[in-house]
Design a protein around this motif. Sequence first.
Motif, PDB file in Angstrom:
ATOM      1  N   LYS A 259      76.956  -7.216  11.268  1.00 54.79           N
ATOM      2  CA  LYS A 259      78.394  -7.047  11.429  1.00 54.79           C
ATOM      3  C   LYS A 259      78.766  -5.694  10.810  1.00 54.79           C
ATOM      4  O   LYS A 259      77.934  -5.065  10.134  1.00 54.79           O
ATOM      5  N   VAL A 260      79.983  -5.259  11.038  1.00 48.85           N
ATOM      6  CA  VAL A 260      80.416  -3.974  10.484  1.00 48.85           C
ATOM      7  C   VAL A 260      80.320  -4.038   8.964  1.00 48.85           C
ATOM      8  O   VAL A 260      80.843  -4.951   8.329  1.00 48.85           O
ATOM      9  N   GLY A 261      79.601  -3.060   8.401  1.00 46.40           N
ATOM     10  CA  GLY A 261      79.400  -3.018   6.952  1.00 46.40           C
ATOM     11  C   GLY A 261      78.041  -3.495   6.518  1.00 46.40           C
ATOM     12  O   GLY A 261      77.640  -3.271   5.364  1.00 46.40           O
ATOM     13  N   ASP A 272      58.307   9.450   8.430  1.00 45.52           N
ATOM     14  CA  ASP A 272      57.429   8.474   7.766  1.00 45.52           C
ATOM     15  C   ASP A 272      58.092   7.936   6.491  1.00 45.52           C
ATOM     16  O   ASP A 272      57.484   7.929   5.409  1.00 45.52           O
ATOM     17  N   LYS A 273      59.318   7.495   6.662  1.00 42.53           N
ATOM     18  CA  LYS A 273      60.032   6.962   5.510  1.00 42.53           C
ATOM     19  C   LYS A 273      61.051   5.933   5.957  1.00 42.53           C
ATOM     20  O   LYS A 273      61.491   5.930   7.122  1.00 42.53           O
ATOM     21  N   ASP A 274      61.395   5.032   5.021  1.00 35.25           N
ATOM     22  CA  ASP A 274      62.432   4.043   5.260  1.00 35.25           C
ATOM     23  C   ASP A 274      63.750   4.530   4.671  1.00 35.25           C
ATOM     24  O   ASP A 274      63.761   5.136   3.589  1.00 35.25           O
ATOM     25  N   ILE A 275      64.841   4.258   5.362  1.00 38.29           N
ATOM     26  CA  ILE A 275      66.167   4.601   4.857  1.00 38.29           C
ATOM     27  C   ILE A 275      67.089   3.412   5.053  1.00 38.29           C
ATOM     28  O   ILE A 275      66.748   2.453   5.769  1.00 38.29           O
ATOM     29  N   GLU A 276      68.241   3.482   4.442  1.00 40.38           N
ATOM     30  CA  GLU A 276      69.262   2.460   4.623  1.00 40.38           C
ATOM     31  C   GLU A 276      70.385   3.030   5.489  1.00 40.38           C
ATOM     32  O   GLU A 276      70.807   4.170   5.296  1.00 40.38           O
ATOM     33  N   MET A 277      70.842   2.213   6.441  1.00 41.31           N
ATOM     34  CA  MET A 277      71.942   2.614   7.309  1.00 41.31           C
ATOM     35  C   MET A 277      72.965   1.490   7.322  1.00 41.31           C
ATOM     36  O   MET A 277      72.599   0.314   7.328  1.00 41.31           O
ATOM     37  N   ARG A 278      74.247   1.873   7.352  1.00 41.28           N
ATOM     38  CA  ARG A 278      75.323   0.889   7.332  1.00 41.28           C
ATOM     39  C   ARG A 278      75.964   0.792   8.719  1.00 41.28           C
ATOM     40  O   ARG A 278      76.314   1.807   9.321  1.00 41.28           O
ATOM     41  N   LYS A 283      79.500  -2.793  19.969  1.00 43.79           N
ATOM     42  CA  LYS A 283      80.217  -2.659  21.236  1.00 43.79           C
ATOM     43  C   LYS A 283      79.419  -3.291  22.360  1.00 43.79           C
ATOM     44  O   LYS A 283      78.218  -3.047  22.500  1.00 43.79           O
ATOM     45  N   ASP A 284      80.102  -4.097  23.170  1.00 44.44           N
ATOM     46  CA  ASP A 284      79.471  -4.723  24.327  1.00 44.44           C
ATOM     47  C   ASP A 284      79.091  -3.651  25.337  1.00 44.44           C
ATOM     48  O   ASP A 284      79.909  -2.804  25.710  1.00 44.44           O
ATOM     49  N   GLN A 285      77.842  -3.714  25.810  1.00 38.49           N
ATOM     50  CA  GLN A 285      77.362  -2.711  26.758  1.00 38.49           C
ATOM     51  C   GLN A 285      77.758  -3.006  28.197  1.00 38.49           C
ATOM     52  O   GLN A 285      77.505  -2.199  29.072  1.00 38.49           O
ATOM     53  N   GLY A 286      78.339  -4.158  28.440  1.00 36.78           N
ATOM     54  CA  GLY A 286      78.790  -4.473  29.797  1.00 36.78           C
ATOM     55  C   GLY A 286      77.766  -5.276  30.571  1.00 36.78           C
ATOM     56  O   GLY A 286      76.643  -5.535  30.140  1.00 36.78           O
ATOM     57  N   SER A 287      78.160  -5.667  31.771  1.00 34.75           N
ATOM     58  CA  SER A 287      77.326  -6.553  32.587  1.00 34.75           C
ATOM     59  C   SER A 287      76.037  -5.894  33.063  1.00 34.75           C
ATOM     60  O   SER A 287      75.060  -6.576  33.374  1.00 34.75           O
ATOM     61  N   TYR A 288      76.016  -4.564  33.122  1.00 38.58           N
ATOM     62  CA  TYR A 288      74.815  -3.887  33.627  1.00 38.58           C
ATOM     63  C   TYR A 288      73.647  -3.983  32.634  1.00 38.58           C
ATOM     64  O   TYR A 288      72.505  -3.694  32.977  1.00 38.58           O
ATOM     65  N   PHE A 305      74.408  -5.478  23.071  1.00 35.92           N
ATOM     66  CA  PHE A 305      75.443  -4.799  22.302  1.00 35.92           C
ATOM     67  C   PHE A 305      74.900  -3.476  21.760  1.00 35.92           C
ATOM     68  O   PHE A 305      73.728  -3.380  21.385  1.00 35.92           O
ATOM     69  N   GLN A 306      75.776  -2.482  21.774  1.00 41.48           N
ATOM     70  CA  GLN A 306      75.409  -1.205  21.159  1.00 41.48           C
ATOM     71  C   GLN A 306      75.858  -1.240  19.695  1.00 41.48           C
ATOM     72  O   GLN A 306      77.027  -1.409  19.397  1.00 41.48           O
ATOM     73  N   VAL A 307      74.899  -1.079  18.806  1.00 39.68           N
ATOM     74  CA  VAL A 307      75.170  -1.089  17.374  1.00 39.68           C
ATOM     75  C   VAL A 307      75.026   0.332  16.845  1.00 39.68           C
ATOM     76  O   VAL A 307      73.988   0.973  17.041  1.00 39.68           O
ATOM     77  N   LYS A 308      76.091   0.813  16.213  1.00 34.61           N
ATOM     78  CA  LYS A 308      76.055   2.135  15.593  1.00 34.61           C
ATOM     79  C   LYS A 308      75.992   1.971  14.082  1.00 34.61           C
ATOM     80  O   LYS A 308      76.690   1.131  13.507  1.00 34.61           O
ATOM     81  N   ALA A 309      75.160   2.800  13.467  1.00 36.13           N
ATOM     82  CA  ALA A 309      75.013   2.747  12.008  1.00 36.13           C
ATOM     83  C   ALA A 309      74.837   4.161  11.480  1.00 36.13           C
ATOM     84  O   ALA A 309      74.188   5.002  12.116  1.00 36.13           O
TER      85      ALA A 309
END
Length: 327
Positions: A259-261, A272-278, A283-288, A305-309
Amino acid sequence: MSAKSQHNNILLAVLGFVSVVVLVAVIGYFTIDRTKEVIQGEVEVSEYRVACKLPGRITDIKVKEGDFVHKGDIVATLAIPEASAQEKVAEATAGATDALSALAEAPTRHETVESAYQLYQQAIAANGIAEKTYGRMQRLYEEGVMTAQKRDEAMAAYEATKAGVEAAKAQWELARNGARQETKEAAKKQAQAARSAIDVVRSILKETVQRATADGEVETIYPKVGELVGLGSPIMSISMVNDIWGTFNVREDQLKNMKVGTLLKVFIPALDKDIEMRVTSLKDQGSYAVWKATKTNGQYDLKTFQVKARPAGKVDGLKPGMSLILK
């Protein structure tokens, strides 16, 4: 072979088969890869394009692809001959209108006023002579020694000199008072309009020097020096590296803990590293982009769904296009 012996052999065979099945199941359980499904995303960045409002020819490009530019830095220069010619015309027009405005504001020369006054006095003198002549002609006409025609000619001359006095007086007053206030205002407005035209042309000429509107990295340069660019055609694109994020396409059954946050653990193969993203948006990508069920029974379609972080902190070396692995 006895029946009992046969029964024991069958029992042993069944037990052996069951043991093999169990052994294979145990081996499969511990050897089959049970890693969680991997979700792959990509690093993206905001960008803007540098473009000119008018057609022109590229005379110089100050940067190269990969350079970092700051807001206000000159990135390219163009030549727009038509705008330069218009500036000269506007300056000449402004000079002429300023001169006319100054002439309207300036008082009338003393010589002009004096000349108009002398003409006015001459008209008064001529009118006096014509008046006396008409008086004599009238008396002679009354005495019967002068024809009516002569009397009428003298009267016409007198009326004409009276009109001449009024005209000469008006010319003298015009010269003494100068131009009307309306004329002065009209000349002033024309001068202001001409100066405004110069400002417009000069604002257009500013387009010959293209500057970066925000900090960023030069991504792509489109034209070469000497080429013509059309109205609004992009000259280069600049990535705003300080505005960077990642995008993931996630099935809705995998959104349970998103969820957001939400803070995500993401692996970057290129670094070659791990990071944290929030997570910042879903957003729903639609029927296609729906995952269709493969069976008619027991399964159902799943949306994507398109997830932005965005990175929780600064990540050195993070570039647009790099892969992001979310486990």
